[in-house]
Design a protein around this motif. Sequence first.
Motif, short mmCIF file in Angstrom:
data_model
loop_
_atom_site.label_atom_id
_atom_site.label_comp_id
_atom_site.label_asym_id
_atom_site.label_seq_id
_atom_site.Cartn_x
_atom_site.Cartn_y
_atom_site.Cartn_z
N SER A 41 11.35 104.73 90.52
CA SER A 41 10.26 104.56 89.56
C SER A 41 9.00 103.99 90.21
O SER A 41 7.95 103.89 89.57
N THR A 44 6.04 108.41 92.88
CA THR A 44 6.40 109.78 92.52
C THR A 44 6.55 110.64 93.78
O THR A 44 6.08 110.29 94.86
N ARG A 200 3.81 98.71 90.62
CA ARG A 200 4.78 98.98 89.56
C ARG A 200 5.88 97.93 89.52
O ARG A 200 6.84 98.08 88.77
#
Length: 201
Positions: A41, A44, A200
């Motif tokens: 996650s 990408t 992230r």
Amino acid sequence: MTRIGLWLGLLSVLLFGCNVSGESTSPQPSEGESPKIEACSLATRDEVGVIQGAKMLDPKSSEGPAIDFLLSQCYYGSAEPDKSVSLGLMQRNPKDPGTRTITQFWHETFDHFASAENGKRTEEEKRPENGGGDGKEHEGVRPQKIEGLGDASYWLGNPMGGILYVLKNDRMLRISFGGPGNANDKLAKSKALAQKAMRRL
């Protein structure tokens, strides 16, 4: 064998030995616990492809224990030979967080290297059998501290490549790039991927 050598060996086993799966079977953490993050996650396929300069295949996820923690791995294969990318994330296990943090483990693992860089090597460290002496046979083995990346970071490399370790928010990233290019090229790519992944975390 040194602590870092044992740890790197463990991570290598996990990289190739964990079951590949895209699903998580862990229960949702209760309030106050840090949620588990899947390594896949954090970046990408397209983002990795741009950095690597290659067409990447769908990433494969794996997970397993690592020392007292949980290691999530994401393997990005490539359409071109030998251009794979590995992104690992070591974190505390929400089901069994234990008492030791990732940050504590980081300091236990890397602080003695920082001391050596500051000229504080002990007599034992200076002995040839412990990596001392002229150091020619161990060139590229001692981690290189990288400034300005995460809470702390080290590059463990050789002339052909290496692995980047980054501490951020009590989680640790492990990044490596395959393919052509020298260590400096792969370090630059690893830092670029780390920057994306840290956003992230």
